[in-house]
Design an enzyme around this catalytic site. Sequence first.
Site, PDB file in Angstrom:
ATOM      1  N   HIS A 259      -2.920 -10.494   5.588  1.00 15.96           N
ATOM      2  CA  HIS A 259      -3.483 -11.404   4.596  1.00 15.96           C
ATOM      3  C   HIS A 259      -4.086 -10.600   3.464  1.00 15.96           C
ATOM      4  CE1 HIS A 259      -5.860 -14.677   2.900  1.00 15.96           C
ATOM      5  NE2 HIS A 259      -5.000 -15.469   3.517  1.00 15.96           N
ATOM      6  N   ASP A 313      -0.617 -18.912   9.727  1.00 17.04           N
ATOM      7  CA  ASP A 313       0.744 -19.344  10.057  1.00 17.04           C
ATOM      8  C   ASP A 313       1.225 -18.856  11.417  1.00 17.04           C
ATOM      9  OD1 ASP A 313       1.201 -20.700   7.630  1.00 17.04           O
ATOM     10  OD2 ASP A 313       1.375 -18.774   6.628  1.00 17.04           O
TER      11      ASP A 313
HETATM   12  N1  COA Z   1       3.817  -6.810   8.655  1.00 13.96           N
HETATM   13  C1  COA Z   1       3.826  -5.463   8.575  1.00 13.96           C
HETATM   14  N2  COA Z   1       3.053  -4.753   7.730  1.00 13.96           N
HETATM   15  C2  COA Z   1       2.241  -5.448   6.927  1.00 13.96           C
HETATM   16  C3  COA Z   1       2.176  -6.856   6.959  1.00 13.96           C
HETATM   17  C4  COA Z   1       3.012  -7.541   7.859  1.00 13.96           C
HETATM   18  N3  COA Z   1       3.019  -8.870   7.934  1.00 13.96           N
HETATM   19  N4  COA Z   1       1.275  -7.281   6.039  1.00 13.96           N
HETATM   20  C5  COA Z   1       0.799  -6.178   5.460  1.00 13.96           C
HETATM   21  N5  COA Z   1       1.376  -5.066   5.989  1.00 13.96           N
HETATM   22  C6  COA Z   1       1.122  -3.675   5.626  1.00 13.96           C
HETATM   23  C7  COA Z   1       1.934  -3.333   4.379  1.00 13.96           C
HETATM   24  O1  COA Z   1       3.205  -2.819   4.691  1.00 13.96           O
HETATM   25  C8  COA Z   1       1.045  -2.329   3.688  1.00 13.96           C
HETATM   26  O2  COA Z   1       1.280  -1.070   4.273  1.00 13.96           O
HETATM   27  P1  COA Z   1       1.329   0.253   3.339  1.00 13.96           P
HETATM   28  O3  COA Z   1      -0.053   0.361   2.785  1.00 13.96           O
HETATM   29  O4  COA Z   1       1.706   1.348   4.275  1.00 13.96           O
HETATM   30  O5  COA Z   1       2.352  -0.011   2.279  1.00 13.96           O
HETATM   31  C9  COA Z   1      -0.365  -2.774   4.040  1.00 13.96           C
HETATM   32  O6  COA Z   1      -0.254  -3.537   5.255  1.00 13.96           O
HETATM   33  C10 COA Z   1      -1.004  -3.625   2.963  1.00 13.96           C
HETATM   34  O7  COA Z   1      -0.105  -4.671   2.626  1.00 13.96           O
HETATM   35  P2  COA Z   1      -0.022  -5.349   1.209  1.00 13.96           P
HETATM   36  O8  COA Z   1       1.401  -5.695   0.893  1.00 13.96           O
HETATM   37  O9  COA Z   1      -0.752  -4.530   0.185  1.00 13.96           O
HETATM   38  O10 COA Z   1      -0.832  -6.657   1.456  1.00 13.96           O
HETATM   39  P3  COA Z   1      -0.831  -7.918   0.516  1.00 13.96           P
HETATM   40  O11 COA Z   1      -2.236  -8.354   0.422  1.00 13.96           O
HETATM   41  O12 COA Z   1      -0.122  -7.678  -0.764  1.00 13.96           O
HETATM   42  O13 COA Z   1       0.050  -8.947   1.332  1.00 13.96           O
HETATM   43  C11 COA Z   1       0.733 -10.768   2.622  1.00 13.96           C
HETATM   44  C12 COA Z   1      -0.449 -10.032   1.999  1.00 13.96           C
HETATM   45  C13 COA Z   1       0.237 -12.044   3.253  1.00 13.96           C
HETATM   46  C14 COA Z   1       1.769 -11.129   1.516  1.00 13.96           C
HETATM   47  C15 COA Z   1       1.398  -9.844   3.682  1.00 13.96           C
HETATM   48  O14 COA Z   1       0.452  -9.530   4.668  1.00 13.96           O
HETATM   49  C16 COA Z   1       2.649 -10.425   4.273  1.00 13.96           C
HETATM   50  O15 COA Z   1       3.729 -10.283   3.684  1.00 13.96           O
HETATM   51  N6  COA Z   1       2.556 -11.122   5.467  1.00 13.96           N
HETATM   52  C17 COA Z   1       3.687 -11.732   6.087  1.00 13.96           C
HETATM   53  C18 COA Z   1       3.964 -13.105   5.496  1.00 13.96           C
HETATM   54  C19 COA Z   1       2.916 -14.107   5.932  1.00 13.96           C
HETATM   55  O16 COA Z   1       2.605 -14.258   7.092  1.00 13.96           O
HETATM   56  N7  COA Z   1       2.417 -14.856   4.936  1.00 13.96           N
HETATM   57  C20 COA Z   1       1.426 -15.891   5.159  1.00 13.96           C
HETATM   58  C21 COA Z   1       0.098 -15.504   4.579  1.00 13.96           C
HETATM   59  S1  COA Z   1      -1.148 -16.679   5.005  1.00 13.96           S
END
Ligand code: COA
Length: 376
Positions: A259, A313
């Site tokens: 998140h 989710d």
């Molecule tokens: N699975 C694996 N790794 C994850 C992850 C996931 N679901 N969510 C974050 N990470 C990792 C990233 O790869 C990143 O690693 P790095 O620093 O080595 O590159 C780190 O954690 C930070 O992630 P980041 O993309 O900067 O976080 P964000 O705040 O931009 O993304 C989400 C937030 C929700 C988009 C992301 O966690 C995600 O894509 N989750 C899956 C989709 C989901 O469940 N969405 C519903 C949200 S309520």
Amino acid sequence: MLEYSPGLAGVPAARSKISSLDGTKGILEYRGIRIETLAEKSHFIETAYLLLFGKLPTAPELTRFDQDLRNHRRIKYRIVDLIKCLPENGHPMDALQAAVAALGMFYPDKDVLDPKIQYISAVRLIAKLPTIVAAYTRLRRGDDHIQPRDDLGTTENFLYMLSGKVPDKVVSEILDICLILHAEHTMNASTFSGLVTASTLADPYTVISSAVGTLEGPLHGGANERVLTMLEEIGSVEKVRPYIEAKIKAKERIMGMGHRVYKVKDPRATILQGLSKRLFKHVGTSPLYEIAVEMEKIVEEHLSDKKVYPNVDFYSGILYQAMGIEPDSFTPIFAMARVSGWLAHAIEQVQDNHIFRPKEIYEGNRAQDYVPISNR
Ligand code: COA
């Protein structure tokens, strides 16, 4: 010059009194009330009132709001006809977005600053979204649309419109709590999208159709449906570890995990997990639950340093499936709840409105010659 922040992470886009969250402590509050308290003591319609009007309703206020909602559940036959014309293998979120946009043509509520218009359009949208979702679910299978029943509460009526049967009380109570948990969540992508549209003084139906479109994406509300597909694909507890390790190695996202703001387990995921156990006692367990629990454990082993934990989710899909709801209806159910938060933000926005017009950093060419087509 301000520093560029991809995804506007950490950039305040509005001042708001609607909800707040502390991502390191895992605290979420609507209008200052903890989500755990609302899940235990409130119900969705009361929570929607709280979000929209900033306070818990008195008994007469709640009765009036509830009655108004019951009175506006029906959708015009032309909206039903529109839904009938949509492809039966399309996604219900697309159907919802199309139908919500079309609603605005039937209710030309253009004076978005008028509190009476704000009230009636909020009532229409909160009341009609479940009817649209249920109508598309049935019509795409070739079944008749079921008219709403005024004697049933919002959640009971939604389940009734899906199946034609008055639902089990425990099931509808649990779904009602799920709606509370999904009703609002500060400045997320769909709320922001709705706010941008509201800031142009577009009508509420256009605002909500923008927000519905944004909620659909897999990185936002669309994740719940994909969590279920992923759990089904894994198939057994033993296969969880290799699956997760392969995903991490391939640098792929694990759905339902992580998140932007929460750096601990999402408090809504904790409540939903508890609700699943309560539901399973009533309707029988789901084999996917054990897989999900194992997945949470293994993701924690590997990704706790990146603060990746279950989000809202992760457990919701397992719950909805156990209620007999089809996976592609999970995100529309999210929208049925979140409409109250979107509307609350849109009303707040227009009260002190500035049209959104952020800057961009231009990185393209400058002072280019125009090359005639014959020379390109
Ligand atoms: N699975 C694996 N790794 C994850 C992850 C996931 N679901 N969510 C974050 N990470 C990792 C990233 O790869 C990143 O690693 P790095 O620093 O080595 O590159 C780190 O954690 C930070 O992630 P980041 O993309 O900067 O976080 P964000 O705040 O931009 O993304 C989400 C937030 C929700 C988009 C992301 O966690 C995600 O894509 N989750 C899956 C989709 C989901 O469940 N969405 C519903 C949200 S309520």
